[in-house]
Design an enzyme around this catalytic site. Sequence first.
Site, PDB file in Angstrom:
ATOM      1  N   TYR A 178      -2.737  -0.599  10.032  1.00 11.58           N
ATOM      2  CA  TYR A 178      -2.730  -0.974   8.620  1.00 11.58           C
ATOM      3  C   TYR A 178      -1.400  -0.596   7.976  1.00 11.58           C
ATOM      4  O   TYR A 178      -0.791  -1.394   7.253  1.00 11.58           O
ATOM      5  CB  TYR A 178      -3.888  -0.273   7.915  1.00 11.58           C
ATOM      6  CG  TYR A 178      -3.943  -0.482   6.421  1.00 11.58           C
ATOM      7  CD1 TYR A 178      -4.447  -1.652   5.876  1.00 11.58           C
ATOM      8  CD2 TYR A 178      -3.499   0.513   5.551  1.00 11.58           C
ATOM      9  CE1 TYR A 178      -4.505  -1.831   4.509  1.00 11.58           C
ATOM     10  CE2 TYR A 178      -3.555   0.345   4.181  1.00 11.58           C
ATOM     11  CZ  TYR A 178      -4.062  -0.828   3.665  1.00 11.58           C
ATOM     12  OH  TYR A 178      -4.111  -1.007   2.302  1.00 11.58           O
ATOM     13  N   SER A 184       0.854  -1.193   0.000  1.00  9.57           N
ATOM     14  CA  SER A 184       0.000   0.000   0.000  1.00  9.57           C
ATOM     15  C   SER A 184       0.883   1.233   0.000  1.00  9.57           C
ATOM     16  O   SER A 184       2.011   1.202   0.504  1.00  9.57           O
ATOM     17  CB  SER A 184      -0.897   0.019   1.246  1.00  9.57           C
ATOM     18  OG  SER A 184      -1.483   1.289   1.433  1.00  9.57           O
TER      19      SER A 184
END
Length: 268
Positions: free
Chosen positions: A162, A149
């Site tokens: 995350y 990500s």
Amino acid sequence: MFSLSKKVIIVSGGTGILGGAFIKAIASQGGKVVILGRNELTGNRRAAEINKEGAEAIFIAADVLEKDQLEMARDKVLSTFGRIDGLVNGAGGNIPEAVLAPDKDVFDLNIEGVKTAMNLNLWGTVLPVQVFGPELVKSGSGSIVNISSVSSVRAITRVLGYSMGKAAIDCYTKWFAVEMANRYGDKIRMNSIMPGFFLTEQNRTLLTQPDGTLTSRGHSIISHTPFKRFGDPEELCGALIWLLSDDSKFVTGTTVGVDGGFTINGGV
């Protein structure tokens, strides 16, 4: 080029929005798809749709954090197809408990929520590799694709768990690629895709209002993305198919960014 003909490829998180695009793309290139996930209704429906189109797919219910379930899934794949050639670690994402609310101080982090988000993204990738990896080696041209990500390389507010999980994926992808190469040569590879911002069920409420308009966070993301839009899930599939195919045979330990220019934008 980029054919996946006769290759058996497992996609964890195959019942999600990005996973749905992944499995369709793999099937379109001749791959035999194993949809791994927890949503049996969606998984079975998607497998049926692919089979109706003339490709091959099965759904197996499994939690990527449960090794015994992954081992049962492996055995079912082998009994059905006899081999495993590819693994897409698409399971992951964020959870509400791990998001720092705007009215909370940074020292009010829900530590258990942060741990859960990090565990899902990191160990939900490592465990499937440990279980399915030896079978990929046997195929002679195994390819593992992890999902990173932009939050692993840019500080994205409010989503610490995350972000730490995805940063760990970047480290893991490089480290494990080298370790596998030292032992198995080019029989198995590991790379990752680094998506920018794509609307999923997990981030939709953070980025959009119930009427579909952008939240302030959504506006901020778009303003920092040179293409001035979110990505479409299908736009990840070109990189995915390339990394799974033998046309990337000499590529390992690499992260491919698909982010509309977000990570390179200096903001000026």
